[in-house]
Design a protein around this motif. Structure first.
Motif, PDB file in Angstrom:
ATOM      1  N   LYS A  10       0.793  -1.076  -0.291  1.00 55.15           N
ATOM      2  CA  LYS A  10      -0.130  -0.308  -0.209  1.00 55.15           C
ATOM      3  C   LYS A  10       0.855   1.188   0.116  1.00 55.15           C
ATOM      4  O   LYS A  10       1.640   1.311   1.326  1.00 55.15           O
ATOM      5  N   LEU A  12       2.133   4.814   1.017  1.00 57.55           N
ATOM      6  CA  LEU A  12       2.116   5.028   1.932  1.00 57.55           C
ATOM      7  C   LEU A  12       1.514   6.728   2.024  1.00 57.55           C
ATOM      8  O   LEU A  12       0.403   7.437   2.383  1.00 57.55           O
ATOM      9  N   GLN A  13       2.195   7.277   0.445  1.00 56.85           N
ATOM     10  CA  GLN A  13       0.842   9.278   0.250  1.00 56.85           C
ATOM     11  C   GLN A  13      -0.198   9.063   0.437  1.00 56.85           C
ATOM     12  O   GLN A  13      -1.058   9.337   0.937  1.00 56.85           O
ATOM     13  N   THR A  15      -2.312   7.155   2.083  1.00 58.42           N
ATOM     14  CA  THR A  15      -3.328   7.407   3.684  1.00 58.42           C
ATOM     15  C   THR A  15      -2.845   8.587   4.282  1.00 58.42           C
ATOM     16  O   THR A  15      -3.751   8.854   5.068  1.00 58.42           O
ATOM     17  N   VAL A  16      -2.350   9.664   3.016  1.00 57.92           N
ATOM     18  CA  VAL A  16      -2.298  10.840   4.091  1.00 57.92           C
ATOM     19  C   VAL A  16      -3.172  12.027   4.120  1.00 57.92           C
ATOM     20  O   VAL A  16      -4.320  12.426   4.758  1.00 57.92           O
ATOM     21  N   LYS A  17      -4.169  11.742   2.711  1.00 53.39           N
ATOM     22  CA  LYS A  17      -5.258  12.533   3.061  1.00 53.39           C
ATOM     23  C   LYS A  17      -6.529  11.556   3.365  1.00 53.39           C
ATOM     24  O   LYS A  17      -7.720  12.112   4.051  1.00 53.39           O
ATOM     25  N   GLY A  19      -6.258   8.626   6.261  1.00 56.78           N
ATOM     26  CA  GLY A  19      -5.671   8.356   7.168  1.00 56.78           C
ATOM     27  C   GLY A  19      -5.972   9.585   8.742  1.00 56.78           C
ATOM     28  O   GLY A  19      -6.330  10.217   8.341  1.00 56.78           O
ATOM     29  N   GLY A  20      -6.104   8.784   9.568  1.00 60.05           N
ATOM     30  CA  GLY A  20      -5.666   9.559  11.131  1.00 60.05           C
ATOM     31  C   GLY A  20      -6.876   9.129  11.447  1.00 60.05           C
ATOM     32  O   GLY A  20      -7.066   9.993  12.571  1.00 60.05           O
ATOM     33  N   CYS A  21      -8.253   8.340  11.394  1.00 58.23           N
ATOM     34  CA  CYS A  21      -9.275   7.969  11.782  1.00 58.23           C
ATOM     35  C   CYS A  21      -9.126   7.653  13.515  1.00 58.23           C
ATOM     36  O   CYS A  21      -9.551   8.208  14.819  1.00 58.23           O
ATOM     37  N   GLY A  22      -8.016   7.460  13.963  1.00 59.87           N
ATOM     38  CA  GLY A  22      -7.340   6.517  15.364  1.00 59.87           C
ATOM     39  C   GLY A  22      -8.071   5.118  15.563  1.00 59.87           C
ATOM     40  O   GLY A  22      -8.361   5.191  16.951  1.00 59.87           O
ATOM     41  N   GLU A  23      -9.111   5.002  15.121  1.00 62.80           N
ATOM     42  CA  GLU A  23      -9.599   3.150  15.433  1.00 62.80           C
ATOM     43  C   GLU A  23      -8.724   2.172  15.643  1.00 62.80           C
ATOM     44  O   GLU A  23      -9.508   1.349  16.218  1.00 62.80           O
ATOM     45  N   CYS A  43      -4.879  -1.374   9.622  1.00 60.98           N
ATOM     46  CA  CYS A  43      -5.886  -0.260   9.397  1.00 60.98           C
ATOM     47  C   CYS A  43      -7.248  -0.826   9.843  1.00 60.98           C
ATOM     48  O   CYS A  43      -7.141  -1.603   8.912  1.00 60.98           O
ATOM     49  N   GLU A  44      -7.903  -0.144  10.704  1.00 61.03           N
ATOM     50  CA  GLU A  44      -9.351  -0.920  10.385  1.00 61.03           C
ATOM     51  C   GLU A  44     -10.022  -0.309   9.229  1.00 61.03           C
ATOM     52  O   GLU A  44     -11.165  -0.670   9.312  1.00 61.03           O
ATOM     53  N   LYS A  46      -9.580  -1.254   6.067  1.00 59.10           N
ATOM     54  CA  LYS A  46      -8.548  -1.755   4.583  1.00 59.10           C
ATOM     55  C   LYS A  46      -9.430  -2.503   3.632  1.00 59.10           C
ATOM     56  O   LYS A  46     -10.508  -2.649   3.957  1.00 59.10           O
TER      57      LYS A  46
END
Lengths: 46, 454
Positions: A10, A12-13, A15-17, A19-23, A43-44, A46
């Motif tokens: 996957k 990584l770039q 996931t910048v937009k 990502g970050g949900c923190g679950e 990742c929760e 995917k």
């Protein structure tokens, strides 16, 4: 390709937009407790 | 620093594009020309540099393939994440989503390497009351913002010494779920001595994961994990762990060991556990000051790195034979792994993740419990030290100087803050032995994926 075989990963770039949900799981709640291992977690979304 | 990490193992030439996470397996010519390409040499200059070893045609075609990857942002990708992480850490809501509940600061074993000083954590022996645990769960729910999944690990000491309260707290947590729109994920870490069928049944219904402490071969385990009277605990726990793992269908558990200076041949301990039938195995290097006789020393590193390679070789062999097993530190999710925010902002200690002592005190994580300078508040009054939250919240890969030129930074997220602090006196420091081992484990994890992809 003749010289290179690329594994399926996957980017990584991308996931910048999204990502970050923190679950996802907190790393020390899995099995470590004395190191920090996040690369093996999933990742929760995917 | 280089934007790629290249390493060779057996007949594999592995290239990790650090900032995209892409992984390429290359032939010799492509592998060898990469440093020239990264340096900015032209294809003609590279041809002349490598002329003695490869034909011009070979060099030109490999060059063109590497160029294509770079154009597709899969090679020599630049690190574009720092501004995103800054914005993310500054704007995120300070929520708590995980608690390590020290349900018992007491233990019936006297493990020599215990960072909790045989369960007492620099304090008195104590058990958490249901009332305090309840307040901890209320605190978690109240501070979790929009997070749905909340994690609670029952930890110790030995949590089964306070089993009644564990059960009551699980019940209480479940009763909060619907009304608050939350989902509790409970986990338990145990030395196994007090396990029985009733406990296993309950855990199989309620615990998303159980961590079962066992160090491997009997002599290794019994040396470090004796009862308080000195007798070994291996024979007492092994049958229980075997049964527990089977009851859980060999899923959602780890047998977890610690290796020390006394068993640098720890791959044998991992394989011992695998030969017993366990499928989910974790084995961690002990973290201890160099003054302890069992501590991992700098001079042990070459031996340990070799052991990781040995273990990786054997895991590849077994996987191909259809009898593979999972080793926690070699797990890597290449296609569904965490986002960059998770990868760069660390474990969340002191912010999203807190430890709660039996008295209800809050600490940044289980490894800081009992250290007065890190006492953050308590479950009744909440966080009293916002400065500590800010300090821990500011920890990420970019604020740790030694991470800047490390290829592994997207996999360890800057490492363990407690280890950094305990070894260097600085939360932003680095625990060099831990870093070296982490890098090796990531290389092995990628190599296993590569070998099994053939």
């Amino acid at each position: 390709m003749e010289h290179i075989r690329t594994l399926n990963t996957k980017s990584l770039q991308t996931t910048v937009k999204k990502g970050g949900c923190g679950e996802c799981q907190t790393s020390c709640q899995s099995a470590c407790k004395t190191s920090c291992t996040v690369g093996n977690q999933s990742c929760e979304h995917k | 620093m280089s934007l790629i990490h290249r390493y060779q193992s057996k007949d594999l030439r592995i290239v990790l594009d650090i900032n995209s996470g892409s992984i390429h397996l290359m032939d010799e010519v492509a592998y060898e020309l990469l440093p020239f390409m990264e340096e900015g040499l032209s294809v003609e200059e590279t041809v002349s540099r490598l002329a003695g070893s490869y034909s011009e045609d070979q060099i030109r075609s490999a060059w063109s393939e590497c160029r294509d990857l770079a154009d597709s942002r899969m090679l020599f990708t630049k690190d574009i994440y720092e501004p995103a992480i800054d914005a993310y850490t500054q704007n995120r809501q300070p929520v708590v989503k995980a608690l390590c509940l020290h349900i018992a600061h007491d233990c019936n074993l006297a493990c020599r390497y215990c960072f909790a000083s045989e369960g007492e954590y620099h304090g008195e022996r104590a058990l958490m009351s249901f009332e305090t645990g309840k307040k901890a769960l209320d605190f978690l729910v109240a501070n979790s913002g929009a997070r749905k999944n909340l994690e609670v690990d029952f930890f110790g000491g030995e949590p089964l010494m306070n089993w009644k309260v564990v059960k009551e707290l699980v019940g209480y947590g479940r009763s909060l779920q619907e009304s608050h729109g939350k989902n509790f994920r409970f986990t338990l870490t145990t030395n196994g001595t007090l396990l029985n069928d009733e406990i296993m049944d309950f855990c199989n219904r309620e615990m998303g994961n159980v961590v079962l402490s066992i160090d491997g071969r009997q002599e290794v385990h019994d040396r470090m994990r004796p009862f308080r009277g000195g007798q070994g605990s291996y024979e007492r726990i092994l049958p229980k762990f075997l049964r527990f793992a089977e009851l859980r269908n060999q899923e959602r558990y780890y047998v977890r060991g610690t290796f020390t200076h006394y068993n640098l041949d720890f791959s044998k301990d991992v394989l011992h556990l695998a030969d017993l039938g366990f499928k989910q195995i974790s084995m961690e290097p002990v973290v201890a000051p160099e003054t302890e006789d069992y501590a991992i020393r700098r001079e042990d590193l070459p031996r340990i790195l070799e052991e990781y390679d040995k273990l990786a070789d054997e895991m590849i062999r077994r996987e191909k034979e259809g009898r593979g097993f999972t080793f926690f530190h070699f797990m890597i999710d290449l296609t569904g792994g965490p986002c960059v925010y998770k990868r760069l902002s660390g474990c969340g200690s002191g912010t999203e993740y807190l430890a709660v002592t039996p008295a209800g005190e809050l600490y940044p994580c289980h490894q800081f419990a009992g250290e007065e300078d890190f006492l953050m508040g308590n479950v009744e009054e909440g966080i009293q030290r916002p400065d500590l939250v800010e300090k821990f919240g500011s920890l990420n890969v970019y604020t740790r100087p030694s991470c800047q030129d490390c290829f592994a930074r997207f996999y360890c997220s800057g490492g363990c803050a407690a280890n950094a602090f305990h070894f260097t006196g600085d939360l932003k420091g680095n625990y060099e032995i831990g870093c070296q081992l982490q890098r090796k484990r990531i290389e092995c994890a990628i190599r296993i994926k590569a070998a099994l992809s053939e």
